[in-house]
Design a protein around this motif. Structure first.
Motif, mmCIF file in Angstrom:
data_model
loop_
_atom_site.group_PDB
_atom_site.id
_atom_site.type_symbol
_atom_site.label_atom_id
_atom_site.label_comp_id
_atom_site.label_asym_id
_atom_site.label_seq_id
_atom_site.Cartn_x
_atom_site.Cartn_y
_atom_site.Cartn_z
ATOM 1 N N ILE A 183 -1.415 -12.613 -0.831
ATOM 2 C CA ILE A 183 -1.837 -11.503 0.410
ATOM 3 C C ILE A 183 -2.266 -12.336 1.625
ATOM 4 O O ILE A 183 -1.863 -12.006 2.891
ATOM 5 C CB ILE A 183 -2.835 -10.877 -0.130
ATOM 6 C CG1 ILE A 183 -2.533 -9.970 -1.523
ATOM 7 C CG2 ILE A 183 -3.106 -9.623 0.912
ATOM 8 C CD1 ILE A 183 -1.152 -8.951 -1.368
ATOM 9 N N PHE A 188 5.948 -6.055 -5.329
ATOM 10 C CA PHE A 188 5.435 -4.613 -5.284
ATOM 11 C C PHE A 188 3.822 -4.881 -5.198
ATOM 12 O O PHE A 188 3.220 -4.997 -6.146
ATOM 13 C CB PHE A 188 5.684 -3.987 -6.607
ATOM 14 C CG PHE A 188 5.178 -2.323 -6.624
ATOM 15 C CD1 PHE A 188 4.969 -1.950 -5.379
ATOM 16 C CD2 PHE A 188 4.921 -1.461 -7.758
ATOM 17 C CE1 PHE A 188 4.474 -0.624 -5.134
ATOM 18 C CE2 PHE A 188 4.587 -0.294 -7.732
ATOM 19 C CZ PHE A 188 4.338 0.159 -6.142
ATOM 20 N N GLY A 189 3.463 -4.795 -3.862
ATOM 21 C CA GLY A 189 2.115 -5.267 -3.700
ATOM 22 C C GLY A 189 1.766 -4.877 -2.189
ATOM 23 O O GLY A 189 2.477 -4.360 -1.515
ATOM 24 N N PRO A 190 0.514 -4.867 -2.129
ATOM 25 C CA PRO A 190 0.108 -4.344 -0.494
ATOM 26 C C PRO A 190 0.481 -5.131 0.638
ATOM 27 O O PRO A 190 0.579 -6.549 0.242
ATOM 28 C CB PRO A 190 -1.325 -4.349 -0.600
ATOM 29 C CG PRO A 190 -1.777 -5.266 -1.583
ATOM 30 C CD PRO A 190 -0.466 -5.370 -2.583
ATOM 31 N N PHE A 250 0.330 -5.416 5.059
ATOM 32 C CA PHE A 250 -0.604 -5.011 6.131
ATOM 33 C C PHE A 250 0.019 -5.365 7.525
ATOM 34 O O PHE A 250 0.442 -6.316 7.881
ATOM 35 C CB PHE A 250 -1.886 -6.187 5.981
ATOM 36 C CG PHE A 250 -2.417 -5.800 4.715
ATOM 37 C CD1 PHE A 250 -3.577 -4.795 4.316
ATOM 38 C CD2 PHE A 250 -1.922 -6.843 3.598
ATOM 39 C CE1 PHE A 250 -4.041 -4.941 3.203
ATOM 40 C CE2 PHE A 250 -2.629 -6.620 2.216
ATOM 41 C CZ PHE A 250 -3.591 -5.681 2.213
ATOM 42 N N GLU A 287 -2.078 -0.461 5.880
ATOM 43 C CA GLU A 287 -2.223 -1.108 4.698
ATOM 44 C C GLU A 287 -1.192 -0.157 3.889
ATOM 45 O O GLU A 287 -1.470 1.217 3.650
ATOM 46 C CB GLU A 287 -3.414 -1.238 4.008
ATOM 47 C CG GLU A 287 -3.733 -1.401 2.626
ATOM 48 C CD GLU A 287 -5.269 -1.292 1.991
ATOM 49 O OE1 GLU A 287 -5.976 -1.580 2.687
ATOM 50 O OE2 GLU A 287 -5.340 -1.127 0.776
ATOM 51 N N TRP A 338 1.820 -0.297 0.283
ATOM 52 C CA TRP A 338 2.421 -0.820 -1.012
ATOM 53 C C TRP A 338 3.992 -0.951 -0.962
ATOM 54 O O TRP A 338 4.363 -0.002 -0.314
ATOM 55 C CB TRP A 338 1.884 -0.427 -2.337
ATOM 56 C CG TRP A 338 0.700 -0.904 -2.844
ATOM 57 C CD1 TRP A 338 -0.596 -0.225 -2.061
ATOM 58 C CD2 TRP A 338 0.404 -1.514 -3.862
ATOM 59 N NE1 TRP A 338 -1.571 -0.856 -2.849
ATOM 60 C CE2 TRP A 338 -1.153 -1.605 -3.731
ATOM 61 C CE3 TRP A 338 0.899 -2.244 -4.692
ATOM 62 C CZ2 TRP A 338 -1.767 -2.377 -4.883
ATOM 63 C CZ3 TRP A 338 0.295 -2.819 -5.909
ATOM 64 C CH2 TRP A 338 -1.026 -3.059 -5.949
ATOM 65 N N PHE A 373 -10.429 -10.120 -3.457
ATOM 66 C CA PHE A 373 -10.768 -11.257 -2.645
ATOM 67 C C PHE A 373 -12.062 -11.569 -2.756
ATOM 68 O O PHE A 373 -12.871 -10.617 -2.723
ATOM 69 C CB PHE A 373 -10.248 -10.940 -1.302
ATOM 70 C CG PHE A 373 -8.688 -10.681 -1.143
ATOM 71 C CD1 PHE A 373 -7.802 -11.313 -0.984
ATOM 72 C CD2 PHE A 373 -8.599 -9.143 -1.369
ATOM 73 C CE1 PHE A 373 -6.222 -10.746 -1.000
ATOM 74 C CE2 PHE A 373 -7.181 -8.699 -1.433
ATOM 75 C CZ PHE A 373 -6.172 -9.565 -1.213
ATOM 76 N N GLU A 426 -8.300 -15.299 -3.907
ATOM 77 C CA GLU A 426 -7.411 -14.152 -4.056
ATOM 78 C C GLU A 426 -6.829 -14.010 -5.576
ATOM 79 O O GLU A 426 -6.353 -15.050 -6.093
ATOM 80 C CB GLU A 426 -6.098 -14.346 -3.129
ATOM 81 C CG GLU A 426 -5.159 -13.508 -3.090
ATOM 82 C CD GLU A 426 -4.010 -13.446 -2.490
ATOM 83 O OE1 GLU A 426 -4.247 -14.037 -1.316
ATOM 84 O OE2 GLU A 426 -2.808 -13.017 -2.694
ATOM 85 N N TRP A 446 -5.412 -10.995 -8.710
ATOM 86 C CA TRP A 446 -5.119 -9.767 -9.283
ATOM 87 C C TRP A 446 -6.256 -9.103 -10.280
ATOM 88 O O TRP A 446 -6.275 -9.940 -11.418
ATOM 89 C CB TRP A 446 -3.667 -9.725 -9.853
ATOM 90 C CG TRP A 446 -2.609 -9.508 -8.553
ATOM 91 C CD1 TRP A 446 -2.384 -10.466 -7.592
ATOM 92 C CD2 TRP A 446 -1.690 -8.537 -8.103
ATOM 93 N NE1 TRP A 446 -1.702 -10.230 -6.707
ATOM 94 C CE2 TRP A 446 -1.194 -8.836 -7.205
ATOM 95 C CE3 TRP A 446 -1.744 -7.191 -8.545
ATOM 96 C CZ2 TRP A 446 -0.380 -8.054 -6.368
ATOM 97 C CZ3 TRP A 446 -0.726 -6.518 -7.817
ATOM 98 C CH2 TRP A 446 -0.103 -6.893 -6.733
#
Lengths: 502, 502
Positions: free
Chosen positions: A250, A325-327, A329, A342, A344, B329, B342, B344
């Motif tokens: 991220i 498959f994640g956020p 921005f 934001e 996904w 985070f 970072e 999960w």
């Protein structure tokens, strides 16, 4: 290729309010969530004693009426950890093919929140919802039930969390097949008289100010359940087809596809409590007056990812088929509430595949997830169909059931030119397809089938797309469908955005 | 309660290198990934012609040898989108109970990357890996195979991506049951002579500089597959038990549990290309010299989430059982490479549950995911067991198979005081358990069983934990196990961190 996961668009709730519920942040952050509402603590009975004695055992699982938890091992300290069991929820009772009739005569436990309470002369009806489905469990109580005094005295009100033990009986009402005849009711958490979610409808605007209670409404509960189903179906689809999930970073130092503004991630600005009052001069600078990145956490500028695509590609060229498959921005410089900072995103990458495989995969994925929610979220979808977006089930069924048509951009243009229809925007090879064109293709030219248009002129697609042999077009595709065209018209995000890289 | 998803700890690769591979960022960001290596473009044959004619059809799916894609609908433009099929991968051939013997005699297609190539007098052996499993497919080729000239001329080398059609035959070698007798080989992407991942072992430190090719190594491929399995098993476990996945916001204005330093997210600092050279004075300020947040994207300070717990709780008190699983985070002020900025995190929240349910859930989850990788990632786990962490399979099997023991903190202290063992740290009610104590409990007192210690003194746990009736302890628990204790000793993250809130 990439797909933005935006059930809010599919379901066509007004984006303003739903996006918040979907945990996406529009431009303006609301206040921090208030701390967990102290429902339990306000119980007039000591909440601790309460948990440890009054409901002991029975609270753990719907169908257990006495504790089956671990027995102490004799002659030794310590005991076995109890078995974990799926709780019996309202959906398990009412969601089956018999709508609960198969459980008539059984004693069960339901725990949830009071939606409404109606005291009649001889019986009291309590509608309890546990969030497992839209439906409430209608609980019918007479004065001989244990705990009835709490109902009579007005202690148990809308919003209270309660625990009910009762017998499943056929319902007299027409709304449900079964109801619960209450033997015992326990107030777990009292509701405040100011509890804002009463039976009357409240605006989503108002609910924004009650974010901590909003998931208890029909709309937000349904969105959460459908969104959950879509997310799980996404994983299921890709896993069952041999894709490997990649969690791309991220925080990144790289920009991907120059996809608009990035958010900077830094520790040069103090954390929340002090940030508001922080002087610019407190930010470390070099002797030249530049920001001194050597004092930042990463010792260089870092940003929130705008796409996991570059990462996914490095894995696809090693593991064959992968997906993220994640956020993601985007600090898009727009003032509308429809732009998401934001969201996904799903980014599948296929190795040893061409545009036809890509189209086949995109189609199969879309049909799989749509079919999944139509099959698994019937009640919620009916709710949307009735209250939020009429016709949504029909339109989704079209996506799930009909063959998708594929068509080259060049053929699409030819079709549009031949069409006996006056378009607002001129149709000419090289132009971007407008909503009116997309609508004509899906609704008139192909009678409602979703249409995939491929091989666009290279000038109107991104520089990195794979050039075709003709030297004029690139191997890119877009899926059109009445659902998707409308989303585009309303300037929501595309549901499935696909790029193709050689 | 919350669990950090850290397979790297479980697998006990050295965190420094593995965490990067797991897409977690340690303190120092490496350079941006280089752009996708232009393997295909360098092919001496026109790559486009190549895709569209030479391999047409056969490339799409392993077992299709001629194209079955959509036929053009007659008399109309556009055609049906082709059916999406799961590709036949090496794991499908070699990973079955017969290790491929059930497919002997069949003609299949394998597409992947050359691991090694050995030319002998009459035959050439090519080891091909497609990332679906650790195993390569041994492809045996004689001079009569189509495309042999590309092998002979040295065009096909280690790292090249190739497409092979051949017959499954019993293998003469002892390493595998079957191999592929090549009929036809096609070079999809040529490998550069400088391709860095040759047969000899390379250090993970070196691989950090080749991040785009690293997933092609045995170690990184195995980590990606096991990590994928753990993530999917996590979703499966919670979904099968009626939990609803919540995607809590990543950008937030609220701090949660004061869990250490937060990263600030801002657009006041320009995006990547200009950030390095950005003067501090360019940051907007108010007339008092403070940072002018009104000019920021969110018009107020915003941060990266340190926990989705507060959000999950609002959903748990509406939908009953929920979980989050997303990136989190922490700008922890530490200079070791073991601190993650970072990661999960999984945060399950159970409604109408007590500490016993919590323990049962945590235990069931751990056992489920561990069992899942032992069953589904055998080859990768064997690889770890041999090359990365000896004994890992036995230790994980203990977690999966043995009953977990639960024990109150008070009983644990009593056991430790009675123990005929000299500890470095004094044992006394109120003290934190040290690794030596935890090790004694799991390894000696309970013979290797994982142990859950619960009901800690309130002084050594967070302020928000639920106080027990005794007024001295809180309803919190920690899972101990030799695996977990070792992880703690090495100061890695806890695998399963559990909080309990009333």
């Amino acid at each position: 290729m990439a797909t933005a996961f935006v059930p809010s668009t599919t379901l066509r709730l007004r984006p303003y309010s739903t996006l918040r519920c979907l945990s996406f942040y529009p431009k303006n952050l609301t206040k921090p969530y208030p701390v967990f509402p102290p429902l339990i603590r306000r119980s007039p009975i000591s909440p601790r004693r309460f948990f440890s004695s009054v409901i002991s055992g029975a609270l753990h699982s719907g169908e257990r009426t006495k504790s089956e938890l671990a027995e102490k091992q004799k002659g030794q300290m310590g005991s076995k950890v109890g078995e974990f069991r799926k709780k019996l929820k309202i959906v398990d009772v009412k969601g089956g093919p018999d709508e609960g009739l198969d459980r008539v005569g059984l004693m069960i436990v339901v725990a949830g929140w009071v939606r409404t309470l109606r005291a009649q002369s001889s019986v009291t009806f309590i509608e309890v919802n546990d969030g497992s489905c839209l439906s409430n469990m209608q609980c019918v109580m007479t004065s001989d039930a244990e705990g009835y005094d709490q109902v009579k005295s007005g202690l148990i009100t809308t919003g209270a969390s309660i625990w009910i033990q009762g017998n499943v009986v056929p319902s007299q009402g027409s709304k449900q097949k079964v109801e619960l005849k209450v033997n015992k009711i326990v107030l777990v958490g009292k509701s405040d008289p100011s509890y804002p979610i009463q039976k009357k409808r409240v605006s989503r605007e108002f609910l924004r100010t009650k974010a901590h209670l909003r998931p208890r409404t029909n709309t937000f509960g349904a969105v959460a359940r459908v969104r959950n189903a879509l997310a799980y179906a996404t994983h299921k689809f890709f896993q069952e087809n041999g894709f490997i999930w990649i969690s791309s970073p991220i925080i990144t130092a790289s920009d991907c596809e120059g996809a608009g503004e990035q958010f900077c991630v830094t520790t040069l600005i103090p954390s929340s409590r002090e940030a508001v009052e922080s002087p610019v001069d407190a930010i470390p600078k070099t002797k030249d007056g530049l920001i001194d990145w050597s004092q930042d956490f990463f010792e260089k500028p870092a940003f929130l990812t705008v796409s996991g695509q570059l990462n996914a590609e490095t894995y696809a060229t090693a593991l064959s088929d992968v997906y993220t498959f994640g956020p993601t921005f985007r600090a898009e410089n727009s003032n509308t509430s429809r732009h998401l900072a934001e969201f996904w995103m799903i980014e599948p990458e296929l190795a040893f595949a061409d545009l036809k495989d890509d189209m086949a995969c995109a189609t199969a994925y879309l049909q799989y997830v749509v079919r999944y929610i139509l099959d698994n979220c019937k009640e919620d979808m009916d709710f949307f169909n009735t209250w939020i977006e009429k016709g949504i089930i029909d339109r989704l069924s079209t996506v799930a059931e009909r063959d998708f048509v594929q068509l080259s951009y060049t053929d699409a243009i030819e079709l549009l030119i031949k069409a006996k229809k006056k378009f607002e925007f001129l149709v000419k090879w090289g132009c971007d397809l407008q909503s009116e064109h997309e609508r004509y293709l899906t609704e008139e030219a192909f009678g409602g089938c979703p249409v995939i248009v491929s091989d666009y002129p290279k000038e109107i697609k991104a520089f990195y797309m794979r050039q075709n042999d003709d030297g004029r077009t690139v191997a890119a595709m877009d899926i059109l469908g009445s659902l998707l065209v409308e989303a585009k018209e309303k300037k929501d995000l595309n549901i499935w955005k696909v790029d193709w890289m050689s």
